[in-house]
Design a protein around this motif. Structure first.
Motif, mmCIF file in Angstrom:
data_model
loop_
_atom_site.group_PDB
_atom_site.id
_atom_site.type_symbol
_atom_site.label_atom_id
_atom_site.label_comp_id
_atom_site.label_asym_id
_atom_site.label_seq_id
_atom_site.Cartn_x
_atom_site.Cartn_y
_atom_site.Cartn_z
ATOM 1 N N GLY A 19 -99.309 68.773 79.079
ATOM 2 C CA GLY A 19 -97.978 68.371 78.879
ATOM 3 C C GLY A 19 -96.925 69.549 79.249
ATOM 4 O O GLY A 19 -97.072 70.554 79.088
ATOM 5 N N ILE A 20 -96.155 68.873 80.345
ATOM 6 C CA ILE A 20 -95.162 69.406 80.811
ATOM 7 C C ILE A 20 -93.865 69.170 80.048
ATOM 8 O O ILE A 20 -93.623 68.313 80.038
ATOM 9 C CB ILE A 20 -94.959 69.394 82.265
ATOM 10 C CG1 ILE A 20 -96.214 69.665 82.888
ATOM 11 C CG2 ILE A 20 -93.686 70.287 82.849
ATOM 12 C CD1 ILE A 20 -96.226 69.245 84.669
ATOM 13 N N GLY A 21 -93.072 70.438 79.835
ATOM 14 C CA GLY A 21 -91.961 69.934 79.282
ATOM 15 C C GLY A 21 -91.135 71.145 78.277
ATOM 16 O O GLY A 21 -91.371 72.320 78.443
ATOM 17 N N ASN A 22 -90.345 70.599 77.605
ATOM 18 C CA ASN A 22 -89.391 71.954 76.869
ATOM 19 C C ASN A 22 -88.985 70.893 75.648
ATOM 20 O O ASN A 22 -88.109 69.855 75.743
ATOM 21 C CB ASN A 22 -88.175 71.981 77.608
ATOM 22 C CG ASN A 22 -87.377 73.157 76.929
ATOM 23 O OD1 ASN A 22 -87.166 73.134 75.561
ATOM 24 N ND2 ASN A 22 -86.439 73.873 77.681
ATOM 25 N N ASP A 23 -89.379 71.179 74.723
ATOM 26 C CA ASP A 23 -88.836 70.314 73.368
ATOM 27 C C ASP A 23 -87.609 70.600 72.871
ATOM 28 O O ASP A 23 -87.246 69.906 72.020
ATOM 29 C CB ASP A 23 -89.919 70.418 72.134
ATOM 30 C CG ASP A 23 -90.285 71.648 71.483
ATOM 31 O OD1 ASP A 23 -89.738 72.660 72.287
ATOM 32 O OD2 ASP A 23 -91.307 71.737 70.844
ATOM 33 N N VAL A 34 -96.809 64.068 73.743
ATOM 34 C CA VAL A 34 -98.113 63.330 74.060
ATOM 35 C C VAL A 34 -99.247 64.356 73.361
ATOM 36 O O VAL A 34 -100.225 63.984 73.027
ATOM 37 C CB VAL A 34 -97.932 62.832 75.291
ATOM 38 C CG1 VAL A 34 -99.613 62.316 75.846
ATOM 39 C CG2 VAL A 34 -97.311 61.424 75.737
ATOM 40 N N VAL A 35 -99.071 65.461 73.968
ATOM 41 C CA VAL A 35 -100.265 66.550 73.722
ATOM 42 C C VAL A 35 -100.447 66.693 72.259
ATOM 43 O O VAL A 35 -101.631 66.942 71.634
ATOM 44 C CB VAL A 35 -99.833 67.501 74.441
ATOM 45 C CG1 VAL A 35 -100.801 68.863 73.913
ATOM 46 C CG2 VAL A 35 -100.295 67.670 75.971
ATOM 47 N N ALA A 36 -99.251 66.833 71.631
ATOM 48 C CA ALA A 36 -99.301 66.928 69.947
ATOM 49 C C ALA A 36 -100.010 65.575 69.289
ATOM 50 O O ALA A 36 -100.911 65.893 68.526
ATOM 51 C CB ALA A 36 -98.057 67.045 69.436
ATOM 52 N N VAL A 154 -100.382 57.747 74.701
ATOM 53 C CA VAL A 154 -101.569 58.385 73.951
ATOM 54 C C VAL A 154 -102.883 57.672 74.375
ATOM 55 O O VAL A 154 -103.970 57.893 74.570
ATOM 56 C CB VAL A 154 -101.528 58.869 72.758
ATOM 57 C CG1 VAL A 154 -102.426 59.318 71.962
ATOM 58 C CG2 VAL A 154 -100.429 60.017 72.619
ATOM 59 N N ALA A 155 -102.568 56.292 73.864
ATOM 60 C CA ALA A 155 -103.734 55.384 73.813
ATOM 61 C C ALA A 155 -104.231 55.230 75.196
ATOM 62 O O ALA A 155 -105.422 55.222 75.451
ATOM 63 C CB ALA A 155 -103.494 53.899 73.477
ATOM 64 N N ARG A 156 -103.474 55.081 76.437
ATOM 65 C CA ARG A 156 -103.852 55.061 77.781
ATOM 66 C C ARG A 156 -104.520 56.258 78.072
ATOM 67 O O ARG A 156 -105.761 56.361 78.881
ATOM 68 C CB ARG A 156 -102.609 54.907 78.505
ATOM 69 C CG ARG A 156 -102.744 54.762 80.209
ATOM 70 C CD ARG A 156 -103.487 53.305 80.346
ATOM 71 N NE ARG A 156 -103.895 53.451 81.728
ATOM 72 C CZ ARG A 156 -105.370 53.594 82.489
ATOM 73 N NH1 ARG A 156 -106.317 53.739 81.406
ATOM 74 N NH2 ARG A 156 -105.373 53.488 83.465
ATOM 75 N N ILE A 157 -104.124 57.363 77.828
ATOM 76 C CA ILE A 157 -105.074 58.747 77.968
ATOM 77 C C ILE A 157 -106.206 58.475 77.347
ATOM 78 O O ILE A 157 -107.246 59.036 77.865
ATOM 79 C CB ILE A 157 -104.024 59.747 77.811
ATOM 80 C CG1 ILE A 157 -102.918 59.937 78.757
ATOM 81 C CG2 ILE A 157 -104.751 61.048 77.850
ATOM 82 C CD1 ILE A 157 -101.955 61.024 78.298
#
Length: 170
Positions: A19-23, A34-36, A154-157
């Protein structure tokens, strides 16, 4: 950068989900969200979960040693359809997205792919999910359309992670 992993050693990692990002930049946190959510699921052995800001060397480090990497990132697109998910595979060359998306960060995934190719550190398969963002300003909550995209993604992954799960999507 924070890293959570389901595998005990890098050498046993078959699949890296990154997961790339900045919360703290609203929709830019979708990759981390998504990773969480995936971390709360029962995943196959050999799946490692990572969070990164997308800086190329950190991104390469996350997928290093994996035969497959799945990357989730927020994207900007014109015209914008917040929450819309684009799925594509990176093959020999990183092609520009047909819809003109770019990462919500100051650098492109293509930079990491190009560097990894030169270094011989690309995974065998690289699958990218780009989620169109509505708001990347300061804040911690995802916008409603992007938040609504998290569970279906998430379901798709999870389907992508399933044994023998093949999909020619691109």
């Amino acid at each position: 950068m924070d890293r959570s992993s389901r595998s005990r050693s890098r050498s046993r990692t078959r699949i890296a989900v990154i997961g790339i990002g900045n919360d703290h930049r609203r929709d830019d946190g979708v990759g981390w969200a998504v990773v969480a959510e995936l971390a709360r699921r029962r995943l196959a052995r050999g799946v490692a979960l990572f969070r990164t800001d997308g800086e190329p060397t950190r991104l390469i480090g996350a997928w290093e040693g994996a035969r497959r990497a799945i990357v989730v990132d927020a994207a900007r697109s014109r015209p914008s359809r917040p929450g819309h998910v684009h799925r594509f595979r990176i093959h020999d060359a990183l092609s520009p997205s047909p819809h003109g998306e770019t990462s919500s960060h100051g650098f492109a995934l293509g930079d990491a792919v190009a560097l990894a190719r030169v270094l011989g550190r690309l995974p065998t398969e690289l699958l990218v999910y780009a989620v169109e963002a509505a708001d990347t300003g300061p804040g911690t909550a995802l916008s409603p359309p992007v938040a609504a995209a998290v569970l279906p993604l998430v379901a798709r992954i999870e389907r992508d992670l399933a044994p023998r799960g093949t999909d020619s999507g691109g």
